[in-house]
Design an enzyme around this catalytic site. Structure first.
Site, PDB file in Angstrom:
ATOM      1  N   GLY A  36      44.890  41.781  32.647  1.00 14.72           N
ATOM      2  CA  GLY A  36      44.343  42.439  33.834  1.00 14.72           C
ATOM      3  C   GLY A  36      44.693  41.706  35.124  1.00 14.72           C
ATOM      4  O   GLY A  36      45.857  41.385  35.385  1.00 14.72           O
ATOM      5  N   ASP A  61      43.945  38.682  35.902  1.00 10.04           N
ATOM      6  CA  ASP A  61      43.916  37.217  35.725  1.00 10.04           C
ATOM      7  C   ASP A  61      44.996  36.467  36.513  1.00 10.04           C
ATOM      8  O   ASP A  61      44.708  35.410  37.094  1.00 10.04           O
ATOM      9  CB  ASP A  61      44.032  36.833  34.239  1.00 10.04           C
ATOM     10  CG  ASP A  61      42.707  36.962  33.503  1.00 10.04           C
ATOM     11  OD1 ASP A  61      41.667  37.125  34.173  1.00 10.04           O
ATOM     12  OD2 ASP A  61      42.718  36.909  32.265  1.00 10.04           O
ATOM     13  N   LYS A  87      39.927  41.621  25.066  1.00  2.35           N
ATOM     14  CA  LYS A  87      38.476  41.486  25.189  1.00  2.35           C
ATOM     15  C   LYS A  87      37.852  41.211  23.836  1.00  2.35           C
ATOM     16  O   LYS A  87      36.962  40.378  23.713  1.00  2.35           O
ATOM     17  CB  LYS A  87      37.882  42.787  25.715  1.00  2.35           C
ATOM     18  CG  LYS A  87      37.880  42.929  27.188  1.00  2.35           C
ATOM     19  CD  LYS A  87      36.946  44.069  27.478  1.00  2.35           C
ATOM     20  CE  LYS A  87      37.058  44.541  28.888  1.00  2.35           C
ATOM     21  NZ  LYS A  87      36.223  45.723  29.083  1.00  2.35           N
ATOM     22  N   ASP A 144      31.361  46.091  30.728  1.00  3.01           N
ATOM     23  CA  ASP A 144      32.112  46.737  31.791  1.00  3.01           C
ATOM     24  C   ASP A 144      32.276  45.706  32.902  1.00  3.01           C
ATOM     25  O   ASP A 144      31.335  44.993  33.250  1.00  3.01           O
ATOM     26  CB  ASP A 144      31.392  47.983  32.305  1.00  3.01           C
ATOM     27  CG  ASP A 144      32.368  48.913  33.009  1.00  3.01           C
ATOM     28  OD1 ASP A 144      33.503  49.081  32.529  1.00  3.01           O
ATOM     29  OD2 ASP A 144      32.005  49.463  34.059  1.00  3.01           O
ATOM     30  N   HIS A 160      33.171  35.462  34.165  1.00  2.00           N
ATOM     31  CA  HIS A 160      32.177  36.532  34.261  1.00  2.00           C
ATOM     32  C   HIS A 160      31.713  36.976  32.872  1.00  2.00           C
ATOM     33  O   HIS A 160      30.530  37.128  32.622  1.00  2.00           O
ATOM     34  CB  HIS A 160      32.803  37.703  35.022  1.00  2.00           C
ATOM     35  CG  HIS A 160      34.227  37.995  34.615  1.00  2.00           C
ATOM     36  ND1 HIS A 160      35.212  37.046  34.678  1.00  2.00           N
ATOM     37  CD2 HIS A 160      34.805  39.092  34.075  1.00  2.00           C
ATOM     38  CE1 HIS A 160      36.349  37.564  34.220  1.00  2.00           C
ATOM     39  NE2 HIS A 160      36.126  38.797  33.848  1.00  2.00           N
ATOM     40  N   ARG A 161      32.674  37.148  31.923  1.00  2.00           N
ATOM     41  CA  ARG A 161      32.310  37.655  30.598  1.00  2.00           C
ATOM     42  C   ARG A 161      31.533  36.605  29.805  1.00  2.00           C
ATOM     43  O   ARG A 161      30.547  36.912  29.141  1.00  2.00           O
ATOM     44  CB  ARG A 161      33.555  38.112  29.828  1.00  2.00           C
ATOM     45  CG  ARG A 161      33.235  38.917  28.581  1.00  2.00           C
ATOM     46  CD  ARG A 161      34.447  39.630  27.990  1.00  2.00           C
ATOM     47  NE  ARG A 161      34.999  40.542  28.960  1.00  2.00           N
ATOM     48  CZ  ARG A 161      36.107  40.308  29.682  1.00  2.00           C
ATOM     49  NH1 ARG A 161      36.799  39.202  29.517  1.00  2.00           N
ATOM     50  NH2 ARG A 161      36.513  41.180  30.559  1.00  2.00           N
TER      51      ARG A 161
END
Ligand code: IMP
Length: 205
Positions: free
Chosen positions: A156, A158, A18, A72, A184-185
């Site tokens: 994760g 992915d 991240k 989150d 999303h991020r």
């Protein structure tokens, strides 16, 4: 005249995947500092993504005395009534690995066919100052959960998430840049930047 220095941001996440995604996205405009190694761990016990993101960012902002950024994320699967959702990190148990979580997800979905494997990643990102003020941004991407993992990139969930916009590839089959264009991020950050602009000067205090 001195050149204005870039505003500093501390990333609250300790997840190296991240952090590198956030540095790629923010490094041009901000001096991005890593989470201090001695920062206390935040207990993510809120029942919304927003609540957890704000809690994580606030605790690091107070600890460091600098603006802090936390995100989150949850994977919301329609056929599972939105699970694992806010509990995506601990889906297969308190110390679950990525593989454990993916295995549990595939087991729960069983042989369901595509229309019933619809899912959405949602992220909330919070940028909070030590005085508790701040802004949030949200982003999401829709797709399906495959029957088996594909691809070696990302992290994760992915390898089992195939976004509708990905021309048939999973996130784990994309480069980091390709993923971020539709992720999303990436979208949550774009929304956060808009909120920051609207809050004009928040980081200049
Ligand atoms: P958190 O935001 O770190 O709490 O993430 C919750 C869960 O979603 C963790 O299990 C992560 O591995 C997973 N996750 C978060 N972001 C992504 C992503 O971009 N792709 C795949 N899985 C993710």
């Amino acid at each position: 005249m001195t050149t204005p220095s870039r505003p500093t941001l501390v990333v609250a996440s300790a997840n190296p995947n991240k952090v590198s995604e956030l540095v790629d996205l923010l490094g041009d405009r901000f001096e991005v500092l890593p989470r201090p190694f001695d920062a206390p761990e935040t207990i993510e016990d809120e029942d919304t993504l927003e609540g957890n993101a704000i809690k994580k960012a606030s605790e690091i902002a107070v600890f460091t005395g600098r603006p802090a950024l936390a995100d989150d994320t949850g994977l919301f699967v329609a056929a599972l009534d939105g699970r694992p959702g806010v509990y995506s990190a601990r889906y297969a148990g308190e110390n679950a690995t990525y593989q454990d979580n993916v295995a549990k997800l595939l087991a729960e979905l069983g042989q369901l066919e595509d229309p019933d494997r619809v899912a959405e990643f949602r992220t909330v990102i919070a940028l909070i100052l030590p005085d508790g003020t701040g802004v949030t941004g949200e982003g999401s991407v829709r797709g399906v959960i495959l029957q088996a993992p594909r691809g070696a990139n990302g992290f994760g969930y992915d390898p089992v998430f195939q976004p509708d916009e990905g021309e048939g590839r999973t996130f784990a089959e994309m480069t980091s840049e390709e993923k971020q264009e539709m992720s999303h991020r990436g979208r949550a950050l774009a929304s956060l930047e808009l909120a920051l602009e609207q809050a004009g000067g928040l980081l200049d205090r």
